[in-house]
Write a protein that holds these residues in place. Structure first.
Motif, short mmCIF file in Angstrom:
data_model
loop_
_atom_site.label_atom_id
_atom_site.label_comp_id
_atom_site.label_asym_id
_atom_site.label_seq_id
_atom_site.Cartn_x
_atom_site.Cartn_y
_atom_site.Cartn_z
N HIS A 58 56.56 64.74 51.88
CA HIS A 58 55.64 65.88 52.05
C HIS A 58 54.57 65.55 53.10
CE1 HIS A 58 53.72 69.63 51.16
NE2 HIS A 58 52.57 69.01 50.86
N MET A 59 54.06 64.32 53.07
CA MET A 59 53.06 63.92 54.06
C MET A 59 53.67 63.94 55.46
SD MET A 59 51.25 60.85 51.92
CE MET A 59 49.78 60.60 52.91
N LEU A 60 54.92 63.53 55.57
CA LEU A 60 55.62 63.56 56.85
C LEU A 60 55.76 65.00 57.34
CD1 LEU A 60 57.12 61.83 58.97
CD2 LEU A 60 59.19 62.18 57.63
N ALA A 61 56.14 65.89 56.44
CA ALA A 61 56.29 67.30 56.81
C ALA A 61 54.95 67.90 57.26
CB ALA A 61 56.85 68.10 55.63
N MET A 62 53.86 67.39 56.71
CA MET A 62 52.53 67.87 57.10
C MET A 62 52.00 67.14 58.33
SD MET A 62 50.67 68.25 53.38
CE MET A 62 49.08 68.70 54.10
N ASP A 63 52.78 66.19 58.87
CA ASP A 63 52.41 65.42 60.06
C ASP A 63 51.15 64.58 59.85
OD1 ASP A 63 53.04 64.54 62.62
OD2 ASP A 63 51.80 66.08 63.59
N GLU A 143 47.40 76.51 52.13
CA GLU A 143 46.97 76.32 50.74
C GLU A 143 48.12 75.76 49.90
OE1 GLU A 143 45.44 79.04 47.03
OE2 GLU A 143 44.77 79.59 49.05
N GLY A 144 49.33 76.25 50.15
CA GLY A 144 50.49 75.76 49.41
C GLY A 144 50.78 74.30 49.71
N GLU A 145 50.62 73.90 50.97
CA GLU A 145 50.83 72.49 51.33
C GLU A 145 49.82 71.58 50.63
OE1 GLU A 145 52.76 72.47 55.79
OE2 GLU A 145 50.60 72.92 55.60
N MET A 146 48.56 72.03 50.60
CA MET A 146 47.53 71.22 49.95
C MET A 146 47.77 71.13 48.44
SD MET A 146 45.64 69.76 52.10
CE MET A 146 44.60 69.00 50.89
N GLU A 147 48.15 72.23 47.83
CA GLU A 147 48.44 72.20 46.38
C GLU A 147 49.58 71.23 46.08
OE1 GLU A 147 49.16 76.16 44.92
OE2 GLU A 147 47.11 76.80 45.37
N LYS A 148 50.63 71.28 46.88
CA LYS A 148 51.76 70.38 46.68
C LYS A 148 51.34 68.93 46.93
CE LYS A 148 56.60 69.60 47.82
NZ LYS A 148 57.78 70.08 48.56
N LEU A 149 50.56 68.69 47.99
CA LEU A 149 50.08 67.35 48.30
C LEU A 149 49.27 66.79 47.12
CD1 LEU A 149 49.69 65.08 50.47
CD2 LEU A 149 47.56 66.27 51.10
N LEU A 152 51.65 66.08 44.09
CA LEU A 152 52.47 64.88 44.29
C LEU A 152 51.63 63.61 44.26
CD1 LEU A 152 54.90 66.21 47.06
CD2 LEU A 152 55.42 65.81 44.64
N ALA A 153 50.44 63.65 44.86
CA ALA A 153 49.54 62.49 44.84
C ALA A 153 49.12 62.18 43.41
CB ALA A 153 48.33 62.73 45.73
N GLY A 154 48.81 63.21 42.63
CA GLY A 154 48.42 63.01 41.24
C GLY A 154 49.55 62.41 40.41
N ARG A 155 50.76 62.88 40.65
CA ARG A 155 51.91 62.35 39.91
C ARG A 155 52.13 60.87 40.25
NH1 ARG A 155 57.23 65.56 40.44
NH2 ARG A 155 57.46 64.30 42.29
N LEU A 156 52.07 60.54 41.54
CA LEU A 156 52.21 59.14 41.95
C LEU A 156 51.09 58.29 41.36
CD1 LEU A 156 53.43 56.79 43.50
CD2 LEU A 156 52.21 57.60 45.54
N LEU A 157 49.88 58.78 41.43
CA LEU A 157 48.74 58.04 40.90
C LEU A 157 48.92 57.74 39.42
CD1 LEU A 157 46.00 56.82 41.39
CD2 LEU A 157 44.99 59.08 41.06
#
Length: 172
Positions: A58-63, A143-149, A152-157
């Motif tokens: 996802h971070m890659l897709a967001m550049d 907004e959708g990209e930030m919500e997903k980011l 996903l960051a919360g899940r990894l954390l």
């Protein structure tokens, strides 16, 4: 007399980052195979790797990698300055080594030593880095990209925190 817990706190969390990296390498050499064969640790490593891969895609897709590397390289630096490496503790670095065999770093006096041209070289990132998104990232994202980011960051954390706790327990 210094307690074992105090020694671990110092070498894992508060020593200079170079020493924490040495500690992680030493732990990896001494315990890497044993930890890799532990079924519970292996399960957590697999879950952590999957969560990190999803976030990384996802971070890659967001550049973000290119954006963060370019920001850090500019005059005056950016969020990923040299002090950011201090957010990496020895157990987090050990997890990266257990997943990838090594930790990629580079000598730099201005940027985070774990920041490459394509972004952060750590699959498992420090808590601060997972929780912070600068204005450039927020402005460039939907907004959708930030919500997903953030999801996903919360899940990894969550999973990496559990794994760190488990490793601290195993390493006693």
């Amino acid at each position: 007399m210094t307690t074992r817990a105090a020694q671990q706190m110092r070498s894992y969390f508060t020593a200079p980052v170079e020493k924490r990296l040495e500690t992680a390498r030493r732990l990896h050499c001494r315990h890497g195979r044993e930890l890799g064969r532990d079924l519970v640790i292996r399960s957590f490593l697999d879950r952590t790797a999957r969560a990190a891969d999803e976030l990384g895609q996802h971070m890659l897709a967001m550049d973000m990698g290119r954006r963060c590397s370019a920001c850090a390289a500019r005059t005056g630096g950016g969020c990923c300055s040299a002090v950011m490496a201090d957010n990496s503790d020895a157990i987090l670095l050990l997890i990266n080594m257990l997943l990838r065999g090594t930790v990629k770093e580079r000598a730099t006096s201005t940027e985070c030593r774990f920041l490459g041209q394509g972004g952060c070289t750590l699959a498992i990132k420090p808590i601060f880095c997972l929780n912070y998104n600068c204005g450039q990232i927020r402005d460039a994202a939907t907004e959708g990209e930030m919500e997903k980011l953030e999801h996903l960051a919360g899940r990894l954390l969550g999973v990496q925190t559990e794994l760190e706790s488990l490793l601290l327990e195993r390493l006693g």
